[in-house]
Structure formats: C-alpha cells, structure tokens
Enzyme design. Structure first.
Site, PDB file in Angstrom:
ATOM      1  N   ASP A  27       0.816  -1.132   0.028  1.00 47.83           N
ATOM      2  CA  ASP A  27       0.104   0.097   0.039  1.00 47.83           C
ATOM      3  C   ASP A  27       0.805   1.156  -0.075  1.00 47.83           C
ATOM      4  O   ASP A  27       1.433   1.511   0.997  1.00 47.83           O
ATOM      5  CB  ASP A  27      -1.061  -0.143   1.198  1.00 47.83           C
ATOM      6  N   GLU A  88      -1.057  -1.171  -5.147  1.00 43.57           N
ATOM      7  CA  GLU A  88      -2.313  -0.385  -5.252  1.00 43.57           C
ATOM      8  C   GLU A  88      -1.964   0.439  -6.172  1.00 43.57           C
ATOM      9  O   GLU A  88      -1.029   1.037  -6.499  1.00 43.57           O
ATOM     10  CB  GLU A  88      -2.592   0.318  -3.841  1.00 43.57           C
ATOM     11  N   ASP A 161      -3.014   1.192   7.068  1.00 43.20           N
ATOM     12  CA  ASP A 161      -2.156   0.856   5.923  1.00 43.20           C
ATOM     13  C   ASP A 161      -1.416  -0.733   5.872  1.00 43.20           C
ATOM     14  O   ASP A 161      -1.357  -1.349   4.943  1.00 43.20           O
ATOM     15  CB  ASP A 161      -0.700   1.566   5.992  1.00 43.20           C
TER      16      ASP A 161
END
Length: 230
Positions: A27, A88, A161
């Site tokens: 992430d 991501e 996160d």
C-alpha cells in the site's frame, strides 16, 4: 525510517514447504507504506506471514525518504521471497502532493520487483474492496474486519495501511487465480459476517445485487468491533 510490526505470527513456513502461493502486497505512501505478506492456498484460505508499516519523516529530503523506504522494501522482499507482488494502483486525487508521493514509492517498488524478476500487478482500491468484502465501496473498517477474518486474526491489523497491504495480497491471489483458486462470491464472503444495521450505501448495494440477481438474497456487511475474539 520506522517499521511498525503490527502482526507477525510466531513461526513462518518457507515458500517451498507448502503448495501455497506467497504474495507481497504494498500500500504505497511516502509517509506510511504498508507491506503485507500472505500465503494463499488453492482453496482461497490465507495465512499471515508478516506485515509492517514503513515510515519516513516528512522533513527529510525526498531522495532520503525514498532511500529509507526502498531499504525497508528490500528487506521484506529478500527475507520472505514472495512469488508475486501486488501494488495499489495510483488514482486521481485533488491532493497532487499525495499522488506524487504515492507514485514515487510505487516506482521504487516496481524497480525492486523487476530487479528480482518478480511479476507485479496493480490493483485499484475498488478491485481490492470488491474482492475482500464483496462491495467495491466498502470503508476501511469493513476491509480491515474481513482481512482479520480471512487470516484468522483476533484483531484488525493496525494502522489501516497494514490491513490495506494484506488486502492487496489476498486480492491478488484470489482475482488472478495465482493460488489456483477462484474469486469468491459475494454470498461466500458475507456469510461469515454477523448481520447488522445497514448503512445507506449498503442498502443501495443490496438493492442493486437483488436487482441483478433475481431471487438471490445477499447478506449485508456489518462493521464489527475491533477485537475479533475467536
């Protein structure tokens, strides 16, 4: 750089000791970068290997921040030797600085993966949410709750996160079939969540699902307490 080791089980199996596929999810973020590693079996069951949140101080020069984060990513890559990398995908935001930072650390992660010959797949936030919760607009608490359930954890990984990185890794194995399994249905995911009051968004989703699949009742997702005692 600060590494917050949110969830690390007492023992780890090497990738070669199981038929499971090992995926490392990232992430990306310049201030906080979540990194999660999971082993996923062909039946879609997943096991937590490791998760951490790498940090860099905003006051440092950009090149130093990227260097610190890259060192943390390298350590995770070389320690756990994943077979796939999931990152991501950067999407448009009004905050240009945030987008730039996310794109910069994503580039670092892509470079490190390429140096090790590891395949990388980018997943949008909505893809990850849909894969993990069955609902592409789920909130972070719902995603974290399902990540904890899938991995058999007693608590949601913190900070967000960390949960997002693990969700990315699980999403990749499920969506791409890398583990030999298939993407679970909405019903199979939501069946494990205790029904509760519907939010407006959940009501709209449920109505849409019923409209697209006549005669099929889809249970509602609910936000459960942070402590997931089993």
């Amino acid at each position: 750089m600060t590494c917050l080791l949110t969830c690390r089980p007492p023992s780890r199996a090497s990738p070669s000791s199981s038929v499971a596929v090992r995926v490392l999810g990232i992430d990306p973020g310049l201030t906080r970068c979540g990194v999660g590693v999971v082993d996923v079996e062909g039946n879609r069951s997943a096991r937590l290997v490791d998760v951490t949140v790498l940090r860099s101080a905003p006051g440092l020069p950009l090149e130093q921040r990227l260097l610190l984060l890259s060192q943390g990513l390298e350590e995770m890559l070389d320690r756990h030797r994943p077979q796939f990398i999931a990152i991501e995908r950067v999407f448009a935001q009004h905050n240009v600085r945030t987008v730039m930072g996310t794109a910069q650390i994503s580039g670092v992660a892509l470079l490190l993966a390429a140096q090790r010959g590891l395949p990388v797949t980018l997943h949008t936030p909505s893809e990850v949410k849909a894969a993990i919760t069955g609902y592409g607009a789920a909130d972070k608490k719902q995603v974290g709750t399902m990540v904890a359930r899938i991995l058999g954890l007693t608590e949601i990984p913190k900070p967000a996160d960390a949960a997002d990185a693990l969700a990315l890794a699980i999403c990749h194995a499920w969506r791409t079939g890398a583990s030999g399994g298939t993407l679970p249905t909405v019903a199979s995911i939501t069946a494990t969540v205790t029904p509760g009051p519907l939010t407006p968004a959940q009501k709209a989703w449920r109505a849409a699902e019923r409209g697209s699949m006549p005669g099929v009742s889809v249970p509602a997702l609910s936000v459960v307490p942070r402590s997931l005692k089993q």
